[in-house]
Design an enzyme around this catalytic site. Structure first.
Site, PDB file in Angstrom:
ATOM      1  N   SER A 265       7.929  69.963 -19.194  1.00 44.05           N
ATOM      2  CA  SER A 265       7.050  70.539 -18.515  1.00 44.05           C
ATOM      3  C   SER A 265       7.595  71.770 -19.194  1.00 44.05           C
ATOM      4  O   SER A 265       7.519  72.060 -20.486  1.00 44.05           O
ATOM      5  CB  SER A 265       7.118  70.670 -16.917  1.00 44.05           C
ATOM      6  OG  SER A 265       5.926  71.568 -16.695  1.00 44.05           O
TER       7      SER A 265
ATOM      8  N   GLU B 288      -3.311  64.903 -16.843  1.00 41.52           N
ATOM      9  CA  GLU B 288      -3.170  66.152 -16.996  1.00 41.52           C
ATOM     10  C   GLU B 288      -4.121  67.393 -17.405  1.00 41.52           C
ATOM     11  O   GLU B 288      -4.778  67.540 -18.045  1.00 41.52           O
ATOM     12  CB  GLU B 288      -1.421  66.510 -17.471  1.00 41.52           C
ATOM     13  CG  GLU B 288      -0.970  65.273 -16.510  1.00 41.52           C
ATOM     14  CD  GLU B 288       0.707  65.875 -17.659  1.00 41.52           C
ATOM     15  OE1 GLU B 288       1.091  66.852 -17.538  1.00 41.52           O
ATOM     16  OE2 GLU B 288       1.239  64.395 -17.440  1.00 41.52           O
TER      17      GLU B 288
ATOM     18  N   HIS C 260       2.343  64.626 -13.973  1.00 44.64           N
ATOM     19  CA  HIS C 260       2.856  65.946 -15.206  1.00 44.64           C
ATOM     20  C   HIS C 260       4.416  64.930 -14.712  1.00 44.64           C
ATOM     21  O   HIS C 260       4.799  64.920 -13.332  1.00 44.64           O
ATOM     22  CB  HIS C 260       2.617  66.735 -13.901  1.00 44.64           C
ATOM     23  CG  HIS C 260       3.467  67.892 -14.698  1.00 44.64           C
ATOM     24  ND1 HIS C 260       3.026  68.295 -16.229  1.00 44.64           N
ATOM     25  CD2 HIS C 260       4.224  68.757 -14.628  1.00 44.64           C
ATOM     26  CE1 HIS C 260       3.536  69.224 -16.436  1.00 44.64           C
ATOM     27  NE2 HIS C 260       4.821  69.458 -15.606  1.00 44.64           N
TER      28      HIS C 260
END
Length: 331
Positions: A159, A253, A283
């Protein structure tokens, strides 16, 4: 698609997604994240050594280190190969920590036969850009200065940490540093300007995030910096000359295009890219190991990549390891 994945997506949609539609509550998110329900134990043959004492910067975080070979113990492939993973956790640059990501770091260490350093970089908004990048660069350079050869290091992140890992590669290349053997990016956040089409097209399909949340979170890290600065949003960077990349993202996502655009641009720049889009996976799904079988497989794939790109750098007995100021927690 496994029942475990369906269960996790149901949970995220019911309990996590609604919070992303509300104003950002930095203190509240940090408090909830710190109350983790479960944390794995260090895998067999590894010690967890924490560095949180004052003065340890820039290497604040956690070392997961393979134990030295005992006298008379048969030589093993894992102990003879020298490789190190520098891990940069996700959390929008403003929450999470090395502890929250142990399912990934512990899983990778065991599978790749690698020492792992999980960096406790400074968080926004108290420390806006480029604090996290400065910490990542300083940590990498300190690893190299302490004897870890660049060709034996892989930088990894998820991320925000995935975007940070890619930005670190670009900044290291620009500064003329010797680059690591490769990088692993899980669902990387690479465009803080939120221009990817999937922000809109996957809004409502993503079980974890609504599309609008990223425009609210990005200013916490950016401060006064432009959202298109290549060291903050590496989708805008020149990616030529980077080492091999291994990238994973889920098909639903909202950040999917942050992966697809980087993968396409890197390939066009001559970079070796392995990119897998997991159908219906959330995610950063590797963080759900060992419960989710898809997460276990992702860690297996990652370990094979790490072993392959560091293979030429493997040298028996060449493991500098952490310094003596750490505390050790044996498994």
């Amino acid at each position: 698609m496994s029942w475990q994945n369906r269960l996790i997506c149901w949970y995220l949609r019911r309990y996590f997604l609604p919070a992303t539609r509300a104003p950002v509550d930095v203190a509240g998110v940090r408090a909830r994240t710190a109350q983790r329900v479960w944390s794995p134990r260090p895998p067999a043959g590894f010690d967890l050594r924490e560095r949180y004492a004052a003065g340890d910067a820039p290497l604040r975080g956690e070392w997961l280190v393979r134990r030295a070979q005992a006298p008379g113990e048969p030589r093993s492939e894992v102990r003879d190969e020298a490789r190190t993973i520098l891990y940069l956790h996700g959390g929008g640059y403003y929450f999470c920590s090395p502890q929250t990501h142990r399912a990934i770091t512990f899983g990778l260490a065991h599978r790749a036969g690698a020492d792992v350093f999980s960096l406790d970089y400074r968080l926004a908004p108290e420390h806006p850009f480029p604090a996290a990048l400065d910490d990542a660069l300083a940590a990498y350079r300190q690893l190299v200065a302490s004897g870890h050869r660049p060709a034996s290091i892989v930088i990894a992140g998820d991320s925000a940490g995935g975007g940070l890992a890619l930005a670190a590669l670009v900044a290291l290349r620009d500064a003329g540093d010797a680059l690591p053997a490769g990088a692993v990016l899980y669902s990387p956040w690479t465009d803080l300007a939120s221009t990817g089409a999937s922000i809109r097209t996957n809004d409502g399909r993503d079980p974890m995030f609504c599309g609008e949340v990223f425009a609210r979170v990005a200013p916490l890290y950016l401060g006064t910096q432009s959202a298109t600065h290549p060291y903050a949003s590496p989708v805008y960077a020149d990616l030529r000359g980077l080492p091999p990349l291994f990238i994973l993202a889920g098909s639903t996502e909202t950040l999917l295009d942050d992966t697809l655009r980087v993968a396409g641009q890197a390939r066009a720049a001559g970079v070796s890219v392995e990119c897998e889009i997991g159908p219906g996976l959330p995610h950063v799904w590797p963080i759900f190991a060992p419960f989710m079988p898809e997460a276990r497989r992702a860690l297996d794939q990652t370990a094979r990549f790490v072993r392959r790109v560091t293979g030429a750098a493997s040298v028996a007995g060449s493991r500098p390891g952490p310094q003596s100021s750490e505390t050790s927690i044996a498994s």
